[in-house]
Design a protein around this motif. Structure first.
Motif, PDB file in Angstrom:
ATOM      1  N   SER A  83       0.707  -1.224   0.001  1.00 44.13           N
ATOM      2  CA  SER A  83       0.079   0.064  -0.029  1.00 44.13           C
ATOM      3  C   SER A  83       0.855   1.272  -0.140  1.00 44.13           C
ATOM      4  O   SER A  83       0.227   2.425   0.460  1.00 44.13           O
ATOM      5  N   GLU A  84       2.072   1.416  -0.441  1.00 47.73           N
ATOM      6  CA  GLU A  84       2.698   2.793  -0.493  1.00 47.73           C
ATOM      7  C   GLU A  84       2.140   3.238  -1.530  1.00 47.73           C
ATOM      8  O   GLU A  84       1.450   2.871  -2.580  1.00 47.73           O
ATOM      9  N   TYR A 169      14.329   2.662  -8.340  1.00 45.10           N
ATOM     10  CA  TYR A 169      13.158   1.885  -7.942  1.00 45.10           C
ATOM     11  C   TYR A 169      13.561   1.146  -6.585  1.00 45.10           C
ATOM     12  O   TYR A 169      12.779   1.154  -5.718  1.00 45.10           O
ATOM     13  N   LEU A 170      14.704   0.466  -6.469  1.00 48.48           N
ATOM     14  CA  LEU A 170      15.213  -0.138  -5.468  1.00 48.48           C
ATOM     15  C   LEU A 170      15.291   0.651  -4.210  1.00 48.48           C
ATOM     16  O   LEU A 170      15.002   0.419  -3.226  1.00 48.48           O
ATOM     17  N   MET A 171      15.853   2.021  -4.509  1.00 50.09           N
ATOM     18  CA  MET A 171      16.015   2.746  -3.352  1.00 50.09           C
ATOM     19  C   MET A 171      14.527   3.299  -2.809  1.00 50.09           C
ATOM     20  O   MET A 171      14.279   3.499  -1.574  1.00 50.09           O
ATOM     21  N   ARG A 172      13.537   3.436  -3.765  1.00 51.40           N
ATOM     22  CA  ARG A 172      12.320   3.882  -3.218  1.00 51.40           C
ATOM     23  C   ARG A 172      11.657   2.774  -2.438  1.00 51.40           C
ATOM     24  O   ARG A 172      11.035   3.217  -1.604  1.00 51.40           O
ATOM     25  N   GLN A 173      11.846   1.367  -2.800  1.00 49.96           N
ATOM     26  CA  GLN A 173      11.250   0.158  -2.074  1.00 49.96           C
ATOM     27  C   GLN A 173      11.858   0.416  -0.697  1.00 49.96           C
ATOM     28  O   GLN A 173      11.207   0.105   0.497  1.00 49.96           O
ATOM     29  N   PHE A 177       9.615   0.397   2.631  1.00 50.22           N
ATOM     30  CA  PHE A 177       9.874  -0.408   3.696  1.00 50.22           C
ATOM     31  C   PHE A 177      10.182   0.300   5.125  1.00 50.22           C
ATOM     32  O   PHE A 177       9.529  -0.107   6.109  1.00 50.22           O
ATOM     33  N   GLN A 178      10.952   1.268   4.997  1.00 50.50           N
ATOM     34  CA  GLN A 178      11.307   1.916   6.010  1.00 50.50           C
ATOM     35  C   GLN A 178      10.181   2.878   6.859  1.00 50.50           C
ATOM     36  O   GLN A 178      10.039   3.160   7.916  1.00 50.50           O
ATOM     37  N   ASN A 179       9.572   3.543   5.908  1.00 51.07           N
ATOM     38  CA  ASN A 179       8.487   4.535   6.385  1.00 51.07           C
ATOM     39  C   ASN A 179       7.313   3.788   6.698  1.00 51.07           C
ATOM     40  O   ASN A 179       6.081   4.525   7.134  1.00 51.07           O
ATOM     41  N   GLY A 180       7.165   2.635   6.524  1.00 50.04           N
ATOM     42  CA  GLY A 180       6.177   1.407   7.111  1.00 50.04           C
ATOM     43  C   GLY A 180       4.923   1.487   6.004  1.00 50.04           C
ATOM     44  O   GLY A 180       3.982   0.846   6.515  1.00 50.04           O
ATOM     45  N   THR A 181       5.070   2.011   4.959  1.00 52.61           N
ATOM     46  CA  THR A 181       3.693   2.526   3.910  1.00 52.61           C
ATOM     47  C   THR A 181       3.852   1.084   2.952  1.00 52.61           C
ATOM     48  O   THR A 181       2.682   0.787   2.609  1.00 52.61           O
TER      49      THR A 181
END
Ligand code: HEC
Ligand code: HEC
Length: 210
Positions: A83-84, A169-173, A177-181
């Protein structure tokens, strides 16, 4: 205040059109393996590229991705569990139209496409990233990515291929993951919390170069 009705009629018609196109493309008997190629060319190519070899870092490459991971992601989007914000904007509507047989045919198709070789990056950054990927950073509690994602980053089952993927794209993921979305991946979220920004940049530069 109400908007003029002419405006809202036009707005809702344009919002409905993509869904109509999806429903038409899917309005056939249950999907078979060959249908994966046809549906990918009709529904997915505009963003994910020919055979899933996306040319824009906005859109992840799908060619050579593992079948199980593709199935899990399409179900995760369709059931609104991944759900990001980019998942909501780009993948929720389309994935919610796909039944299990169609998901299987698309996953088979993309898993069978040859992965693209990566493009070289900054040599020092890539070398630093390779070390993190293969050995982790014990002093910071970062596990070796290779232990789950495979020695070459090729993926295995539920663990996605990372090799050759767009670094952006990998950085955005890692960020979602870190911000919990992107909240439906507890194992990878725990790993992401161990990664500092510079470490993440190095390891994603390495992966894009594979
Ligand atoms: C309008 C553009 C668009 C279309 C059309 C589209 N996608 Fe996507 N897709 C995206 C974006 C953007 C993302 C990344 C979402 C994010 O960053 O969270 C994505 C992510 C994915 C992922 C997750 C990949 C990964 O590495 O985690 C899969 C699988 C996927 N799409 C499959 C499909 C399939 C199959 C179709 C056709 C049925 C399709 N997409 C159509 C834009 C699109
Ligand atoms: C303990 C196993 C494990 C380790 C170690 C691990 N990962 Fe993952 N990773 C996963 C799983 C499982 C997923 C898929 C999550 C899901 O189902 O959505 C994943 C997904 C990812 C994704 C998202 C890929 C995509 O296409 O959207 C990235 C990026 C990622 N991992 C990077 C890393 C990096 C970098 C490391 C090393 C620092 C690492 N992972 C270490 C298990 C692991």
């Amino acid at each position: 205040m109400k908007r003029p009705s002419r405006y809202s009629a036009r707005l809702s018609a344009s919002a409905t059109l993509p869904i109509v196109a999806i429903v038409l493309a899917l309005a056939t008997p249950p999907a078979t393996a060959q249908d994966g190629a046809r549906l990918a060319a009709q529904l997915c190519v505009a963003c994910h590229g020919v055979h899933g070899d996306s040319q824009s870092p906005m859109f992840p490459k799908l060619n050579g991705q593992t079948r199980d991971y593709l199935v899990a992601q399409l179900k995760g989007f369709g059931q609104h569990q991944r759900s990001e914000s980019d998942a909501r904007s780009y993948m929720w509507a389309i994935a919610s139209q796909l039944d299990d047989a169609t998901i299987a045919s698309l996953a088979d198709y993309y898993a069978q496409q040859a992965p693209t070789a990566g493009s070289a990056g900054d040599a020092a950054l890539v070398a630093e990233g390779q070390k993190i990927f293969e050995q982790g950073l014990s002093e910071k509690g970062v596990p070796a990515c290779a232990s789950c994602h495979g020695a070459q980053g090729q993926g295995n089952g539920q663990f996605p291929r990372l090799a050759g993927q767009h670094a952006e794209y990998l950085m955005r993921q890692i960020e979602v993951f870190q911000n919990g979305t992107r909240a439906n991946a507890p194992v990878m979220s725990a790993v992401a919390h161990t990664l500092g920004k510079e470490d993440a940049k190095a390891v994603t530069a390495f992966l894009q170069s594979r």
